[in-house]
Design an enzyme around this catalytic site. Structure first.
Site, PDB file in Angstrom:
ATOM      1  N   ASP A  61       0.571  -1.532   0.425  1.00 41.98           N
ATOM      2  CA  ASP A  61       0.217  -0.201  -0.562  1.00 41.98           C
ATOM      3  C   ASP A  61       0.562   1.098  -0.290  1.00 41.98           C
ATOM      4  O   ASP A  61       1.842   1.548   0.555  1.00 41.98           O
ATOM      5  CB  ASP A  61      -0.680   0.356   1.174  1.00 41.98           C
ATOM      6  CG  ASP A  61      -1.961  -1.220   1.433  1.00 41.98           C
ATOM      7  OD1 ASP A  61      -2.128  -1.799   0.194  1.00 41.98           O
ATOM      8  OD2 ASP A  61      -2.768  -1.062   2.229  1.00 41.98           O
ATOM      9  N   HIS A 118       3.898  -1.518   3.330  1.00 44.72           N
ATOM     10  CA  HIS A 118       4.033  -0.759   2.750  1.00 44.72           C
ATOM     11  C   HIS A 118       4.851  -0.849   1.815  1.00 44.72           C
ATOM     12  O   HIS A 118       6.248  -0.284   3.210  1.00 44.72           O
ATOM     13  CB  HIS A 118       3.575   0.531   3.797  1.00 44.72           C
ATOM     14  CG  HIS A 118       2.474   0.491   4.191  1.00 44.72           C
ATOM     15  ND1 HIS A 118       1.959  -0.683   5.394  1.00 44.72           N
ATOM     16  CD2 HIS A 118       1.590   1.483   3.884  1.00 44.72           C
ATOM     17  CE1 HIS A 118       1.120  -0.474   5.946  1.00 44.72           C
ATOM     18  NE2 HIS A 118       0.472   0.212   4.594  1.00 44.72           N
TER      19      HIS A 118
HETATM   20 ZN   LIG Z   1      -3.295   3.319   3.414  1.00 46.23          ZN
END
Ligand SMILES: [Zn+2]
Length: 257
Positions: free
Chosen positions: A75, A220
């Site tokens: 993400d 991430h």
């Molecule tokens: Zn996010």
């Protein structure tokens, strides 16, 4: 499992019954009204953070399987340095899905092209990923998704169907916004919490300790620690006999229109 629809129904039935009793007895039980509203708000907010319960809508969070498979998702990218380093580690052999932030795509178009060319999937993760995103109106949310999708289409020629809510939060406003899209909402079952600590050992320990067949793993590509963590994680899962598969294969869904 209780749903938002059922909660709303129960709330209005309670409200109706209380109104009837109030009228019949000619009293106004203010405290009971306050308690009812507080409970309703508490339940609605509490479940916003638990996508896996399916309270607001059905999200793909984990595959029910005994097969040692998992899906890798990233993400908050693309990032000009971190994302290419992650792509280097995946080496076109390990498939992943990147949930991109629209405004970060600007200037990083080549990275998106590379993701697509190397067999990875690209999903939508809002345009701004604002701290206040969950308080935005449904219309504003819709515009964020449309803008991001448009960017992805311009670069790859593919219109994404995979969507992950910013912060993994679903609320009634987002539920309403999503009615205009045919997205598959993707959650996760194993998150690295790699944005909350830089301690690679701690992140890896959390990931591996909780690892189960059918997991959707969340990392991430916006934090540098994700790179060394991924490097070791890929080795560890191989030793444990896990195979990384694409989200679309795991859940048998279409990634693009
Ligand atoms: Zn996010």
């Amino acid at each position: 499992m209780i749903t938002f629809r059922a909660t709303k129904l129960i709330f209005f039935i309670c409200l109706f019954v209380m109104n009837m009793i109030s009228l019949a007895l000619q009293i106004l039980p203010v405290l009971l009204y306050v308690i009812l509203i507080v409970v309703y708000l508490f339940v609605s907010v509490f479940f916003s953070f638990y996508m896996r319960t399916g309270f607001y809508l059905t999200a793909y969070c984990k595959k029910g399987t005994d097969d040692k498979i998992l899906a890798l998702t990233f993400d908050d990218g693309p990032d000009p340095e971190i994302t290419p380093a992650i792509l280097d580690l995946l080496k076109e052999k390990v498939p992943a899905t990147f949930f991109c932030i629209g405004r970060k795509i600007e200037g990083n178009e080549e990275i998106l092209k590379r993701m697509d060319a190397e067999g990875h999937l690209i999903g939508t993760h809002s345009y701004t990923h604002s701290d206040w995103f969950d308080l935005f109106s449904s219309t504003r949310m819709k515009n964020e998704f449309l803008r991001t999708d448009q960017k992805i289409v311009e670069i790859t020629g593919k219109e994404p169907l995979l969507f992950r809510p910013p912060y993994g939060v679903i609320n009634p406003l987002l539920k309403k916004a999503l009615k205009s899209f045919n997205y598959h909402v993707i959650g996760f079952s194993n998150r690295a919490w790699d944005t909350t600590t830089k301690n690679e050992g701690k992140i890896l320990d959390r990931l591996v300790r909780k690892l189960k067949p059918g997991d959707v793993v969340l990392l991430h590509d916006s934090v540098p620690q994700a790179v060394p963590v991924l490097k070791v994680f890929l080795k560890m899962i191989e030793e444990k006999g896990f195979t990384v598969v694409s989200l679309n294969k795991m859940f048998e869904i279409r990634p693009y229109v």
